[in-house]
Design an enzyme around this catalytic site. Structure first.
Site, PDB file in Angstrom:
ATOM      1  N   ARG A 112       0.833  -1.199   0.000  1.00  0.00           N
ATOM      2  CA  ARG A 112       0.000   0.000   0.000  1.00  0.00           C
ATOM      3  C   ARG A 112       0.872   1.255   0.000  1.00  0.00           C
ATOM      4  O   ARG A 112       2.004   1.237   0.494  1.00  0.00           O
ATOM      5  CB  ARG A 112      -0.925   0.014   1.213  1.00  0.00           C
ATOM      6  CG  ARG A 112      -0.210   0.178   2.545  1.00  0.00           C
ATOM      7  CD  ARG A 112      -1.182   0.105   3.712  1.00  0.00           C
ATOM      8  NE  ARG A 112      -0.521   0.407   4.977  1.00  0.00           N
ATOM      9  CZ  ARG A 112       0.164  -0.459   5.693  1.00  0.00           C
ATOM     10  NH1 ARG A 112       0.300  -1.701   5.260  1.00  0.00           N
ATOM     11  NH2 ARG A 112       0.725  -0.110   6.834  1.00  0.00           N
TER      12      ARG A 112
ATOM     13  N   ASP B 289      -2.356   0.976  -4.221  1.00  0.00           N
ATOM     14  CA  ASP B 289      -3.528   0.725  -3.378  1.00  0.00           C
ATOM     15  C   ASP B 289      -4.473  -0.212  -4.124  1.00  0.00           C
ATOM     16  O   ASP B 289      -5.141   0.188  -5.081  1.00  0.00           O
ATOM     17  CB  ASP B 289      -4.235   2.046  -3.045  1.00  0.00           C
ATOM     18  CG  ASP B 289      -5.327   1.874  -1.997  1.00  0.00           C
ATOM     19  OD1 ASP B 289      -5.799   0.731  -1.821  1.00  0.00           O
ATOM     20  OD2 ASP B 289      -5.708   2.877  -1.368  1.00  0.00           O
ATOM     21  N   LEU B 290      -4.545  -1.463  -3.668  1.00  0.00           N
ATOM     22  CA  LEU B 290      -5.313  -2.476  -4.385  1.00  0.00           C
ATOM     23  C   LEU B 290      -6.819  -2.254  -4.289  1.00  0.00           C
ATOM     24  O   LEU B 290      -7.582  -2.911  -5.009  1.00  0.00           O
ATOM     25  CB  LEU B 290      -4.971  -3.868  -3.841  1.00  0.00           C
ATOM     26  CG  LEU B 290      -3.509  -4.301  -3.983  1.00  0.00           C
ATOM     27  CD1 LEU B 290      -3.323  -5.707  -3.454  1.00  0.00           C
ATOM     28  CD2 LEU B 290      -3.060  -4.205  -5.430  1.00  0.00           C
TER      29      LEU B 290
ATOM     30  N   HIS C 137      -3.007 -16.278  15.689  1.00  0.00           N
ATOM     31  CA  HIS C 137      -1.572 -16.034  15.695  1.00  0.00           C
ATOM     32  C   HIS C 137      -0.851 -17.350  15.967  1.00  0.00           C
ATOM     33  O   HIS C 137      -1.490 -18.379  16.239  1.00  0.00           O
ATOM     34  CB  HIS C 137      -1.197 -14.970  16.722  1.00  0.00           C
ATOM     35  CG  HIS C 137      -1.545 -13.572  16.296  1.00  0.00           C
ATOM     36  ND1 HIS C 137      -0.930 -12.951  15.231  1.00  0.00           N
ATOM     37  CD2 HIS C 137      -2.460 -12.691  16.777  1.00  0.00           C
ATOM     38  CE1 HIS C 137      -1.430 -11.738  15.070  1.00  0.00           C
ATOM     39  NE2 HIS C 137      -2.362 -11.552  15.992  1.00  0.00           N
TER      40      HIS C 137
ATOM     41  N   ASP D  88       4.396 -19.729  12.545  1.00  0.00           N
ATOM     42  CA  ASP D  88       4.494 -18.624  11.586  1.00  0.00           C
ATOM     43  C   ASP D  88       5.543 -18.892  10.511  1.00  0.00           C
ATOM     44  O   ASP D  88       5.236 -18.965   9.328  1.00  0.00           O
ATOM     45  CB  ASP D  88       4.852 -17.326  12.317  1.00  0.00           C
ATOM     46  CG  ASP D  88       3.616 -16.568  12.781  1.00  0.00           C
ATOM     47  OD1 ASP D  88       2.506 -17.075  12.587  1.00  0.00           O
ATOM     48  OD2 ASP D  88       3.773 -15.484  13.352  1.00  0.00           O
TER      49      ASP D  88
END
Length: 406
Positions: free
Chosen positions: A61, A82-83, A148, A178
């Site tokens: 972004r 900016d998608l 998470h 992760d």
């Protein structure tokens, strides 16, 4: 690898290629990756691909910038787009036309709503490997919920194995689910899909879920459990702190050493170096199923006290000298600065400096296809990259006018 010209519409490789000026070595040299910016395991996977020589373009972004000290962002160029603004989807699709791999880490359905889902992308570029990374995967009752590392470890069963005997499960660093179960598995899946494309000429979707990866790390524990030598509880196993011969111990000067003397010959050497009577430890070697509960409850706690007392008589430096060059499987527990300076790590250049920041070196090593020296991520001129991808000047100006493009 299938020629890029045969994989759908888009400019041919050459002057119009936004990566034409990039040079790279390593086993993935020539592989082109577009990364739709995310956090955590996605950037880690792309770092691994870039470390191996792939050309990675990160689309993020506007005003996000890039942190040159972040190792997970190294090795690629970034453009800002900016998608959510009109025209952005078509701009990204022009880039995708030229790519071998796409990596996205959105929640399920987000890429589709942006017009960048796998059906659209694979129709334009049939040879594209479309890598998706999420916590829970693209399917299932939790697919659309947040989470998470600790949550994925919890549901995989892995977290329940970590912690002190009789205590609560303790979260490790957020690297197992992760980076290991997510980023590493995605990078592995991408390379597998690229290899399969060599045979079929077709791309496909790689669905990497962190909970899947975490569960796969339980392979050895599940096998041991089937043989009666694994207890499903924190600190109740020889590899999780129950055994005296596999744990950390405090030294005389308040430092720590790690002991991993599992095999009998290594265990004997550990005792010999510390001047301990092997006869007093003879009933604590191994992890037999028929006496496993007695080992956990009675034998190992008693032997731990003896071993801990012997170790506390020495400073860490004394123990390093005592065990240097032996197979006793005893090592100092180093902090980060000490680790970077350790002779073994120095000899292999395990840590390197990237723009003055100490980081890990690319891994693994190769005998011929030496990966490139890591470099910090850099911002690229977004309009130039889009122009080279075939986007018209009018379309680029429209993106700039509506705020999608800086």
């Amino acid at each position: 690898m299938q020629p890029r010209e045969a994989r759908g519409p888009g400019p041919a490789v050459g002057a119009s290629d936004p990566f034409a000026e990039a040079s790279g070595r390593g086993p993935l040299s020539g592989v082109k990756v577009i990364e739709l910016a995310g956090i955590g395991p996605g950037p880690y996977a792309c770092m691994m691909l870039a470390d191996m020589g792939a050309d990675v373009l990160r689309v993020q972004r506007p005003l996000a910038g890039i942190d040159p000290t972040d190792p997970t962002l190294r090795g690629r160029r970034c453009i800002e787009l900016d998608l959510k603004k009109p025209g952005s989807t078509e701009a990204v699709l022009h880039l995708i036309d030229q790519m071998d791999v796409l990596v996205e880490g959105f929640r399920p359905g987000v890429a589709e709503r942006l017009g960048l889902g796998p059906d659209v992308c694979l129709e334009r570029n049939p040879g594209l490997v479309y890598g998706r990374i999420t916590g829970w995967g693209q399917t299932g009752p939790l697919a659309h919920t947040a989470g998470h590392d600790i949550n994925y470890l919890a549901l995989s069963g892995l977290l329940h194995q970590i912690g002190p005997p009789g205590g609560k499960p303790l979260p490790p660093m957020n690297v197992i689910a992760d980076y290991g179960g997510g980023g590493l598995m995605l990078a592995f899946g991408v390379v597998c899909a690229l290899r399969e494309r060599d045979r079929s000429g077709r791309g496909q979707v790689v669905d990497a879920a962190m909970v899947d990866g975490a569960a796969s790390f339980m392979a050895a524990a599940l096998g041991l459990r089937a043989h009666g030598v694994w207890r499903d509880a924190p600190g109740r196993n020889f590899l999780t702190g129950a055994a005296h011969y596999y744990d950390t111990y405090e030294t005389k000067d308040g430092r720590w050493i790690a002991v991993g003397a599992i095999e009998p010959q290594f265990h004997d050497l550990l005792l010999h170096k510390l001047g301990l009577d092997p006869r007093e430890f003879s009933d604590g070697v191994g992890f037999d199923a028929d006496r496993y509960e007695r080992l956990i409850q009675e034998v190992w706690p008693r032997l731990r006290l003896k071993l801990a007392a012997a170790i506390r008589r020495h400073t860490r430096a004394e123990l390093e000298a005592l065990f240097e060059g032996t197979d006793a499987c005893v090592t100092p527990v180093l902090n980060l600065d000490e680790a970077a300076a350790h002779p073994q790590n120095v000899a292999r250049s395990v840590y390197v400096e990237v723009d003055g920041v100490v980081q890990h070196a690319p891994a693994p090593r190769f005998s011929r296809s030496t990966p490139p020296q890591p470099r910090a991520g850099v911002m690229a001129e977004s309009s130039e990259a889009l122009s080279k991808a075939g986007l018209s000047p009018a379309a680029i100006e429209a993106l700039r006018a509506n705020g999608a493009l800086r």
